[in-house]
Design a protein around this motif. Structure first.
Motif, PDB file in Angstrom:
ATOM      1  N   SER A  80       0.846  -1.192   0.000  1.00 27.86           N
ATOM      2  CA  SER A  80       0.000   0.000   0.000  1.00 27.86           C
ATOM      3  C   SER A  80       0.882   1.243   0.000  1.00 27.86           C
ATOM      4  O   SER A  80       1.960   1.250   0.608  1.00 27.86           O
ATOM      5  CB  SER A  80      -0.927   0.012   1.226  1.00 27.86           C
ATOM      6  OG  SER A  80      -0.171   0.146   2.414  1.00 27.86           O
ATOM      7  N   GLN A  81       0.431   2.271  -0.677  1.00 23.94           N
ATOM      8  CA  GLN A  81       1.149   3.544  -0.694  1.00 23.94           C
ATOM      9  C   GLN A  81       0.717   4.409   0.484  1.00 23.94           C
ATOM     10  O   GLN A  81      -0.407   4.308   0.981  1.00 23.94           O
ATOM     11  CB  GLN A  81       0.876   4.297  -1.998  1.00 23.94           C
ATOM     12  CG  GLN A  81       1.622   3.747  -3.207  1.00 23.94           C
ATOM     13  CD  GLN A  81       1.368   4.587  -4.452  1.00 23.94           C
ATOM     14  OE1 GLN A  81       0.252   4.627  -4.956  1.00 23.94           O
ATOM     15  NE2 GLN A  81       2.399   5.253  -4.922  1.00 23.94           N
ATOM     16  N   GLN A  82       1.616   5.283   0.900  1.00 22.38           N
ATOM     17  CA  GLN A  82       1.303   6.228   1.970  1.00 22.38           C
ATOM     18  C   GLN A  82       0.570   7.421   1.378  1.00 22.38           C
ATOM     19  O   GLN A  82       1.088   8.128   0.526  1.00 22.38           O
ATOM     20  CB  GLN A  82       2.584   6.700   2.652  1.00 22.38           C
ATOM     21  CG  GLN A  82       2.333   7.714   3.755  1.00 22.38           C
ATOM     22  CD  GLN A  82       3.614   8.347   4.253  1.00 22.38           C
ATOM     23  OE1 GLN A  82       4.684   7.761   4.122  1.00 22.38           O
ATOM     24  NE2 GLN A  82       3.512   9.543   4.806  1.00 22.38           N
ATOM     25  N   THR A  83      -0.643   7.643   1.829  1.00 20.92           N
ATOM     26  CA  THR A  83      -1.439   8.776   1.345  1.00 20.92           C
ATOM     27  C   THR A  83      -1.737   9.774   2.459  1.00 20.92           C
ATOM     28  O   THR A  83      -2.322  10.827   2.203  1.00 20.92           O
ATOM     29  CB  THR A  83      -2.776   8.287   0.748  1.00 20.92           C
ATOM     30  OG1 THR A  83      -3.548   7.648   1.770  1.00 20.92           O
ATOM     31  CG2 THR A  83      -2.537   7.315  -0.400  1.00 20.92           C
ATOM     32  N   GLN A  85      -0.245  12.118   5.643  1.00 20.98           N
ATOM     33  CA  GLN A  85       0.935  12.711   6.252  1.00 20.98           C
ATOM     34  C   GLN A  85       1.106  12.208   7.685  1.00 20.98           C
ATOM     35  O   GLN A  85       0.138  12.004   8.409  1.00 20.98           O
ATOM     36  CB  GLN A  85       0.820  14.240   6.253  1.00 20.98           C
ATOM     37  CG  GLN A  85       2.073  14.963   6.716  1.00 20.98           C
ATOM     38  CD  GLN A  85       1.933  16.469   6.625  1.00 20.98           C
ATOM     39  OE1 GLN A  85       0.884  16.980   6.273  1.00 20.98           O
ATOM     40  NE2 GLN A  85       3.001  17.186   6.946  1.00 20.98           N
ATOM     41  N   GLN A  91       2.379   2.976   8.430  1.00 21.88           N
ATOM     42  CA  GLN A  91       2.196   2.451   7.076  1.00 21.88           C
ATOM     43  C   GLN A  91       3.238   1.378   6.784  1.00 21.88           C
ATOM     44  O   GLN A  91       2.924   0.312   6.240  1.00 21.88           O
ATOM     45  CB  GLN A  91       2.319   3.583   6.055  1.00 21.88           C
ATOM     46  CG  GLN A  91       1.942   3.186   4.627  1.00 21.88           C
ATOM     47  CD  GLN A  91       0.455   3.200   4.410  1.00 21.88           C
ATOM     48  OE1 GLN A  91      -0.225   4.093   4.887  1.00 21.88           O
ATOM     49  NE2 GLN A  91      -0.055   2.221   3.680  1.00 21.88           N
ATOM     50  N   ASP A 128      -2.496   2.933  -4.070  1.00 19.96           N
ATOM     51  CA  ASP A 128      -2.985   4.203  -3.524  1.00 19.96           C
ATOM     52  C   ASP A 128      -4.356   4.033  -2.864  1.00 19.96           C
ATOM     53  O   ASP A 128      -4.626   4.626  -1.821  1.00 19.96           O
ATOM     54  CB  ASP A 128      -3.035   5.274  -4.610  1.00 19.96           C
ATOM     55  CG  ASP A 128      -3.889   4.875  -5.803  1.00 19.96           C
ATOM     56  OD1 ASP A 128      -4.143   3.669  -5.990  1.00 19.96           O
ATOM     57  OD2 ASP A 128      -4.304   5.762  -6.566  1.00 19.96           O
ATOM     58  N   GLY A 131      -3.805   2.282   0.424  1.00 18.71           N
ATOM     59  CA  GLY A 131      -3.258   3.234   1.381  1.00 18.71           C
ATOM     60  C   GLY A 131      -4.310   4.190   1.910  1.00 18.71           C
ATOM     61  O   GLY A 131      -4.330   4.515   3.102  1.00 18.71           O
ATOM     62  N   GLU A 132      -5.202   4.636   1.029  1.00 20.91           N
ATOM     63  CA  GLU A 132      -6.266   5.544   1.450  1.00 20.91           C
ATOM     64  C   GLU A 132      -7.216   4.849   2.425  1.00 20.91           C
ATOM     65  O   GLU A 132      -7.653   5.446   3.420  1.00 20.91           O
ATOM     66  CB  GLU A 132      -7.041   6.016   0.218  1.00 20.91           C
ATOM     67  CG  GLU A 132      -8.053   7.113   0.489  1.00 20.91           C
ATOM     68  CD  GLU A 132      -7.411   8.445   0.805  1.00 20.91           C
ATOM     69  OE1 GLU A 132      -8.057   9.251   1.494  1.00 20.91           O
ATOM     70  OE2 GLU A 132      -6.269   8.672   0.372  1.00 20.91           O
TER      71      GLU A 132
END
Length: 310
Positions: A80-83, A85, A91, A128, A131-132
């Motif tokens: 998963s991507q970090q979305t 902050q 994550q 993405d 991650g979300e």
């Protein structure tokens, strides 16, 4: 919805983080130097490593990673991507957990709530979107934020003048794990996981990869690093060793001593985490009142000047 706070890079914090999420069978261990990865029990217990370094935009400008190659097949492992902050620490941990739990189902349990989340997002195949979804998990956000003290003042976002003109160092977390006889890097700021190739000895080969990475980062003036290992739960491991048939008296003594050391370390972690969760501003102000109450105006000004110069 409340935001995500920053949390410290600390083995005790990360261990409590996954425990509070319901995960069993794993813990975190500080890695003081690279060679430690190959020493004693750590080598046999090692399941992965969290690598912390100061973020630098130039590292992420190329179409390819600075080391290894992208694995674009989303069916090979979870990513998963970090979305969100400030969520990079958790994550990185979640990315590692979801892969390790599937690779070692007999010894690692995600627990009911994290298993439900994993089953929900694993078929998305869009880093993405995954991650979300993770970033919007109230459970994960609340557990993550529980390791930051309550803030009695406005946040940086609410106060545009706070730290104005000061450039603050931002740190980033990535994970390294063994998966299907290969070493993968899980960096939430990348579009895909990074394949570092096959390994014969995970601890030794990972040490070499990390040494090369550090050398590459030093060339870009990045010189601060921190390593935290993901290992099999040492309490479970040592208790299992003590219950083995045929254990000698000397072995029993050594394992019992190590078990007590681990219990003492957990108790210290708990005390440190309790302190992290409290804001001691009121206590500090009260102590300041007591200290300064007997000072003359001149002595008070001298103390302020001395403190401001430190």
């Amino acid at each position: 919805m409340s935001g995500w706070n920053t949390i410290e890079s600390d083995a005790g914090v990360f261990t409590r983080l996954i425990t509070d999420l319901g995960v069993e069978g794993l813990q975190f261990e500080d890695i003081p130097y690279l060679e430690y990865l190959e020493e004693g029990q750590i080598s046999s217990l090692l399941k992965g490593v969290v690598f912390l370094f100061p973020y630098k935009a130039s590292i992420y400008r190329g179409s390819e990673p600075i080391q290894g190659k992208y694995e674009t097949d989303s069916t090979k492992l979870f990513f998963s991507q970090q979305t969100i902050q400030n969520a990079c620490a958790t994550q990185a941990v979640i990315n590692m957990l979801f892969n390790l739990a599937q690779d070692a189902q007999e010894s690692v349990s995600l627990g009911p709530e994290m298993t439900t989340l994993y089953e929900f997002v694993k078929e998305f195949h869009q880093p993405d979107l995954i991650g979300e979804t993770i970033g919007n998990s109230e459970l994960i956000r609340n557990v993550h934020n529980s390791f930051s003290p309550p803030n009695l003042f406005v946040s940086d976002e609410d106060d545009p003048y706070r730290n104005k003109g000061k450039k603050e160092e931002v740190f980033h977390f990535v994970g390294f794990i063994p998966h299907n006889s290969r070493i993968y890097e899980l960096d939430g700021l990348r579009p895909y996981p990074i394949d570092h190739g096959p390994f014969t000895d995970f601890s030794k080969d990972l040490k070499d990869i990390l040494q090369t990475r550090m050398n590459l980062l030093v060339e870009q003036c990045v010189q601060k690093f921190n390593l935290i290992g993901v290992i099999k739960d040492k309490l479970e491991f040592l208790q299992d060793q003590l219950q083995k048939e045929g254990i000698t008296d000397s072995e029993e003594f050594i394992f019992a001593e190590q078990l007590q050391e681990e219990l003492n370390k957990r108790e210290q972690w708990n005390e440190e985490i309790t302190c992290r969760k409290h804001n001691f501003t009121g206590l500090a102000l009260e102590l300041m009142k007591q200290i300064t109450s007997s000072m003359s105006q001149q002595e008070f000004q001298e103390a302020l000047t001395l403190a401001s110069n430190k």
